[in-house]
Scaffold this motif. Structure first.
Motif, PDB file in Angstrom:
ATOM      1  N   LYS A 583     -29.586  -2.179  -4.630  1.00  0.00           N
ATOM      2  CA  LYS A 583     -30.532  -1.276  -4.411  1.00  0.00           C
ATOM      3  C   LYS A 583     -31.889  -1.539  -4.747  1.00  0.00           C
ATOM      4  N   HIS A 584     -31.855  -2.168  -6.062  1.00  0.00           N
ATOM      5  CA  HIS A 584     -33.081  -2.197  -6.862  1.00  0.00           C
ATOM      6  C   HIS A 584     -33.410  -3.686  -6.806  1.00  0.00           C
ATOM      7  N   LYS A 585     -32.752  -4.735  -6.709  1.00  0.00           N
ATOM      8  CA  LYS A 585     -33.039  -5.864  -6.886  1.00  0.00           C
ATOM      9  C   LYS A 585     -32.862  -6.561  -5.411  1.00  0.00           C
ATOM     10  N   PRO A 588     -34.639  -4.862  -2.116  1.00  0.00           N
ATOM     11  CA  PRO A 588     -36.073  -5.052  -1.883  1.00  0.00           C
ATOM     12  C   PRO A 588     -36.459  -6.478  -1.521  1.00  0.00           C
ATOM     13  N   LYS A 592     -38.738  -7.487   1.553  1.00  0.00           N
ATOM     14  CA  LYS A 592     -39.862  -8.001   1.469  1.00  0.00           C
ATOM     15  C   LYS A 592     -40.200  -9.584   2.275  1.00  0.00           C
TER      16      LYS A 592
END
Length: 696
Positions: A583-585, A588, A592
């Protein structure tokens, strides 16, 4: 020579500092297993305190080994108040003998409820006290056993000491039958080879999976791995050599006989091997080895990884538990001599060990069962999960002769034929070695190669000592009652050779053919820690441990619960870590990069419709489709992990973690590792395998 053992309250220090009568009494307890005199403890405590204070220590701790598999310690200072408001430095025999940690805060398998807090640590005088250095701070560490208020063992040391007593008792019965009246104690001895990885700390700090679980949960394989076979025994890098030097110095100060060091098979992997010691002390020393490795690595801006499989696709780490037996007057009972066919005492012990491994193969498999080891066993880098014994040419030939009722010869090693006149000529060993065998005879010892790199060696050695004690007992019962000893012995050895030949295998343990052959022989193939735990509840296991007073039914049931609970907790931590990283690495970074690609495509098209942007479009399509699959698998993992946490029955929960949660983790990793190959390296948030394995 000057530093070896300088931080150990060893025999030389005790002989120098203790009154002669006190020293002799303590030595009898250590060597002969006699009860400890409380008055002796008072004198020893005072001497130990003076020695520690002279060295610079201000605190002591009862150093124990709970069921977490690591060590625990609670520090107390030597100070005691006086009536005039000052303090004196004191350490009583009572403080030496007994400590009181909180028993309900350690794994107990239901033996201790939360409100039942009291537990005891008891001084183990058979393992010397030592000073542990933490920076400039020295603490006196007293090896202790740990039990509950109601007397059950809550640690790794207590059952080990019990199993050593059982082994000695039964082995002495065998020795007496062969006319040995001088040996009064038999001790199992161990040399535990320790494998480990080193990674640069800057990479470790960017990997939540390594920090929380000890292994990489995501990571595409490097273009180069271990396929060139150029790391094993290769020359040491300067940084690694400096680390190893500091490790040796610290271990030698602690009296640990660190002997051999080298590069292991995988890049970034290494090994340290000690000289043999008694099993109890060797177990304590291996805990110190693991703890010291971690601390020294940090001094060199590296992190030591002890997980069995920190990197997918390259060799994992284990421990080779080299086991033997010695008498208190210096006899190695597994030394075959030059003519082992004439050494009936050796053959008796050998046959008993073979029978024990065959009879209790599932118990031995359990002893090496951990969540991390499930990744490693049978993966062409470690022994398979099938227990078998390698004897080599010489002993295999003798064993075949035993099946026919008589032994008349021993194969002898020939001279090495190198074909180079200037090379020294020497006699080869009488047999080769087999690195694929879980339990291999290697000259004058057995090498149990299945042990997990991160686990305490206590558990495997408790099993080895106990199952061997049981078969020694069976042999002694029969031989002690024999009307004709020689005739009964020959019959016993022949029966054992005939009935237990199925456990012997000298071939390639990695081959699929062996898996099929083992099934034909009826040998168990337990591939999972969850299934291995079931053997603890069997009536035969309860009877075995109860007979030799190693573990009672309550203690066995607690270990069953602890094993399953720790398995479930470990997989749950790994699943939650994957979810967090996804979720957080990873998402994203992928979003991007896909946005940058889309913007690039639109910008190029706006500039000129004649430009071919098919490369960017295909890359964007592949990236987005993989990201969709990744997100779907992430949702599945979240759902099944939540479902697992709601289960209350230990075995059902562990099975669900293994069959459902772990499978979902694998599916998520496939997509995650594919995304790593698609996303711009500058945007990828995790250090790669190439960086971690090769940049030391």
């Amino acid at each position: 020579m000057d530093i070896f053992g300088e931080n150990v309250f060893n025999d030389a220090v005790m002989r120098e500092r203790l009154p002669k009568a006190t020293y002799k009494s303590l030595r009898k307890t250590i060597v002969e297993g006699l009860p400890l005199d409380p008055e002796v403890a008072e004198v020893v405590a005072n001497s130990m305190k003076d020695w520690a204070i002279e060295k610079g220590a201000t605190h002591f701790t009862h150093w124990f080994q709970p069921m977490t598999g690591i060590t625990a310690e609670k520090h107390d200072s030597f100070i005691s108040p006086t009536n005039d408001g000052r303090v004196v430095m004191e350490f009583s025999g009572k403080e030496l003998i007994k400590g009181e940690p909180d028993a309900s805060s350690f794994p107990s398998g239901g033996i201790r409820a939360t409100f039942e807090a009291r537990g005891y640590t008891a001084w183990d005088c058979t393992s010397p006290a030592f000073l542990k250095e933490d920076g400039d701070v020295l603490t006196l560490c007293i090896p202790t056993a740990f039990c509950s208020y109601t007397g059950e063992a809550l640690d790794k040391k207590t059952p080990l000491l019990r199993s050593m007593q059982a082994l000695s008792k039964q082995a002495l019965r065998i020795l007496k039958l062969f006319g040995n009246t001088t040996s009064t104690n038999v001790t199992s001895t161990v040399g535990a080879e320790q494998e480990y990885f080193l990674v640069d700390k800057k990479f470790f700090d960017q990997r939540m999976d390594l920090m929380l679980t000890g292994r990489t949960l995501f990571g595409a394989m490097s273009a180069k791995g271990q396929e060139l076979e150029d790391h094993y025994f290769g020359s040491l890098k300067t940084r690694v050599a400096a680390f190893m030097h500091d490790i040796n110095v610290e271990l030698w100060k602690l009296g640990v006989l660190a002997k051999t060091q080298h590069n292991e098979v995988a890049p970034g992997q290494f090994e340290l091997a000690p000289i043999f010691g008694t099993t109890n002390i060797a177990t304590d020393h291996n805990q110190l080895v693991m703890d010291t490795m971690k601390k020294i690595a940090l001094r060199h801006d590296m992190v030591c990884l002890l997980h069995e499989k920190p990197f997918a696709g390259v060799n994992g780490s284990g421990k080779h538990n080299n086991w033997s037996m010695s008498t208190n007057d210096g006899l190695n009972l597994l030394e075959p001599g030059n003519t082992p066919h004439e050494n009936l005492q050796f053959l008796t012990f050998l046959c008993a060990i073979i029978k024990a491994v065959d009879d209790y193969a599932e118990l031995l498999r359990l002893s090496a069962a951990t969540p991390g080891n499930d990744h490693r066993l049978g993966a062409n880098e470690a022994p398979p999960a099938i227990i078998s014994i390698f004897l080599g040419d010489q002993l295999s030939d003798i064993f075949k002769q035993l099946q026919n009722g008589g032994v008349t010869r021993s194969l002898q090693g020939e001279k090495l034929a190198s074909g180079v006149s200037t090379l020294p000529a020497f006699k080869k060993d009488s047999t080769d070695r087999n690195r694929t065998s879980p339990f291999a005879f290697t000259g004058n010892k057995f090498e149990f190669r299945m042990v997990a790199s991160s686990q305490s060696i206590s558990g495997p050695n408790v099993v080895l000592n106990t199952i061997f004690a049981e078969v020694f007992s069976q042999f002694a019962d029969r031989l002690e009652n024999a009307e004709n000893f020689d005739q009964t012995l020959q019959q016993l050895l022949k029966e054992t050779a005939m009935n237990h030949s199925r456990i012997l295998f000298d071939g390639n343990g990695y081959s699929e053919e062996w898996v099929a052959e083992a099934a034909k022989r009826g040998l168990p193939n337990i591939t999972s820690t969850v299934d291995a735990a079931l053997v603890l509840l069997r009536e035969s296991t309860i009877e075995l441990y109860g007979k030799h007073e190693v573990l009672n039914k309550t203690e066995l049931e607690s270990r069953y619960e602890i094993n399953l609970e720790q398995y479930s907790k470990q997989i749950n931590i790994e699943a939650l870590t994957m979810i967090d990283m996804a979720k957080h690495k990873i998402i994203p970074a992928a979003v991007k990069y896909s946005t940058e690609l889309a913007n690039s495509i639109n910008a190029i098209k706006a500039a000129s419709s004649a430009v071919d942007v098919s490369v960017q479009e295909n890359l964007l399509i592949g990236l987005c489709s993989t990201l969709v699959s990744f997100n779907s698998n992430l949702s599945t993992l979240e759902s099944v992990t939540l479902e697992a946490t709601n289960m209350s029955e230990a075995y059902e929960q562990a099975v669900y973690y293994r069959d459902v949660v772990f499978k979902a983790m694998g599916a998520l990793r496939v997509d995650g590792d594919k995304l790593e190959t698609l996303v711009d390296a500058e945007l990828w948030p995790l250090p790669t395998y190439a960086e971690m394995l090769f940049m030391l």
